[in-house]
Design a protein around this motif. Structure first.
Motif, mmCIF file in Angstrom:
data_model
loop_
_atom_site.group_PDB
_atom_site.id
_atom_site.type_symbol
_atom_site.label_atom_id
_atom_site.label_comp_id
_atom_site.label_asym_id
_atom_site.label_seq_id
_atom_site.Cartn_x
_atom_site.Cartn_y
_atom_site.Cartn_z
ATOM 1 N N ASP A 1 0.666 -1.481 0.524
ATOM 2 C CA ASP A 1 0.042 0.080 0.127
ATOM 3 C C ASP A 1 0.695 1.453 -0.086
ATOM 4 O O ASP A 1 0.087 2.019 -0.070
ATOM 5 C CB ASP A 1 -1.244 -0.194 1.175
ATOM 6 C CG ASP A 1 -0.096 -0.068 2.483
ATOM 7 O OD1 ASP A 1 1.169 -0.421 3.082
ATOM 8 O OD2 ASP A 1 -1.350 -0.615 3.433
ATOM 9 N N ARG A 2 2.229 1.076 -0.268
ATOM 10 C CA ARG A 2 3.143 2.132 -0.206
ATOM 11 C C ARG A 2 3.908 2.407 -1.480
ATOM 12 O O ARG A 2 5.274 3.283 -1.606
ATOM 13 C CB ARG A 2 4.305 2.062 1.296
ATOM 14 C CG ARG A 2 2.947 2.185 2.687
ATOM 15 C CD ARG A 2 4.584 2.829 3.464
ATOM 16 N NE ARG A 2 4.895 4.405 3.860
ATOM 17 C CZ ARG A 2 5.796 4.532 3.679
ATOM 18 N NH1 ARG A 2 7.035 3.589 4.476
ATOM 19 N NH2 ARG A 2 5.811 5.414 4.304
ATOM 20 N N GLU A 3 3.424 1.416 -2.182
ATOM 21 C CA GLU A 3 4.323 1.725 -3.690
ATOM 22 C C GLU A 3 4.408 2.846 -4.444
ATOM 23 O O GLU A 3 5.489 2.849 -4.754
ATOM 24 C CB GLU A 3 3.751 0.267 -4.164
ATOM 25 C CG GLU A 3 4.571 0.235 -5.568
ATOM 26 C CD GLU A 3 3.923 -1.026 -6.560
ATOM 27 O OE1 GLU A 3 3.860 -0.735 -7.648
ATOM 28 O OE2 GLU A 3 4.118 -2.721 -5.960
ATOM 29 N N ALA A 4 3.106 3.448 -4.335
ATOM 30 C CA ALA A 4 3.456 4.684 -4.909
ATOM 31 C C ALA A 4 4.158 6.048 -4.506
ATOM 32 O O ALA A 4 4.735 6.474 -5.511
ATOM 33 C CB ALA A 4 1.228 5.504 -4.847
ATOM 34 N N LEU A 5 4.093 5.757 -3.284
ATOM 35 C CA LEU A 5 4.975 6.669 -2.152
ATOM 36 C C LEU A 5 6.656 6.110 -3.010
ATOM 37 O O LEU A 5 7.498 6.718 -3.590
ATOM 38 C CB LEU A 5 4.614 6.719 -0.935
ATOM 39 C CG LEU A 5 6.075 7.242 -0.392
ATOM 40 C CD1 LEU A 5 6.277 9.364 -0.912
ATOM 41 C CD2 LEU A 5 5.530 7.651 1.004
ATOM 42 N N LEU A 6 7.010 4.954 -2.892
ATOM 43 C CA LEU A 6 8.030 4.614 -2.984
ATOM 44 C C LEU A 6 8.314 4.690 -4.195
ATOM 45 O O LEU A 6 10.133 4.843 -5.211
ATOM 46 C CB LEU A 6 8.403 2.821 -2.662
ATOM 47 C CG LEU A 6 9.635 2.507 -2.904
ATOM 48 C CD1 LEU A 6 11.419 2.876 -2.524
ATOM 49 C CD2 LEU A 6 9.331 0.796 -3.189
#
Length: 250
Positions: free
Chosen positions: A97-102
């Motif tokens: 769920d943090r892939e977009a930020l990464l």
């Protein structure tokens, strides 16, 4: 919940700082020479940084977690020097769920080929500054191999070796030279690298895998199968050796 991970090369100190500032556990592969040890490869978990004192903080399986578990410290300059021996490789662990930020933080580094190109250009600049820089040439070779430019990669590995400055354990950890020489049809060079590893650390599964690839290419399927089985004996989870062995029996 499960986590994912991404491995890339060509990292920068600024990128490491952005990752840790945003709460992404990041592991880097570096050179180390601990007291009583020769040159080795070593993984460290980055947990913080201090721009005022130009220090990174790490959790380290050899050195521990430092005072008050804040991490052991290393200067920015020392970290980059030790890190570049491994083409500035880094691994980021993240929740999906943090892939977009990464992706946003990594930018070009999110793409594996783009990261390899960044690493190649950094190494090329270092080699131009110091033509006797063995790590620069080796990193050029590793990056070119990742990009599928195997003839150029093989030439860069030749140049790295010709400096006479590569640590004797270098091929334990990094196997781009095996891939480049194999793809370039330089089978004897692959076997020479394999023999070096066999004599110094026979338990390295990649050594036996690449020996098997050469045997298979030369039509010696029984010897190839034996080499693949030996690789799997040391690491039953080694997918490349498993797939190679399975393809022989089809």
């Amino acid at each position: 919940s499960f986590v994912d991970a991404i491995l890339r090369v060509g990292g920068t100190l600024d990128l490491l700082k952005r990752l840790v500032a945003n709460g992404f556990p990041t592991v880097i592969e570096t050179a180390a020479m601990f007291e009583g040890y020769d040159w080795i490869g070593h993984y460290r978990v980055l947990v913080g940084y201090d721009d005022a004192f130009q220090l990174f903080y790490f959790y380290d399986s050899f050195l521990g977690v430092g005072a008050d578990a804040n991490g052991v410290t290393e200067s920015y300059a020392r970290v980059d020097n030790d890190w570049r021996a491994f083409n500035r490789t880094f691994i980021v662990v993240y929740h999906p769920d943090r892939e977009a930020l990464l992706r946003n933080i990594l930018a070009e580094h999110w793409d594996e080929a783009a990261a390899a190109q960044i690493a190649f250009e950094a190494a090329q600049n270092e080699a131009r500054s110091n033509p006797q820089d063995a790590f620069a040439w080796f990193n050029m070779g590793s990056s070119l191999a990742m990009l599928g430019r195997h003839q150029e990669a093989a030439a860069a590995f030749d140049q790295a070796t010709s400096t006479g400055k590569l640590p004797w354990r270098m091929m334990w950890y990094q196997h781009g030279a095996f891939a480049a020489y194999f793809a370039a049809g330089r089978y004897q060079d692959v076997l020479t690298l394999a023999a070096h590893n066999q004599n110094t650390a026979p338990e390295l599964e990649e050594t036996h895998y690449w020996r098997g690839r050469v045997y298979e290419a030369q039509g010696e399927n029984q010897r190839a199968a034996s080499a693949y089985r030996r690789a799997l004996g040391y690491n039953p989870n080694y997918d490349a050796a498993r797939q190679a062995l399975d393809s022989l029996s089809q």
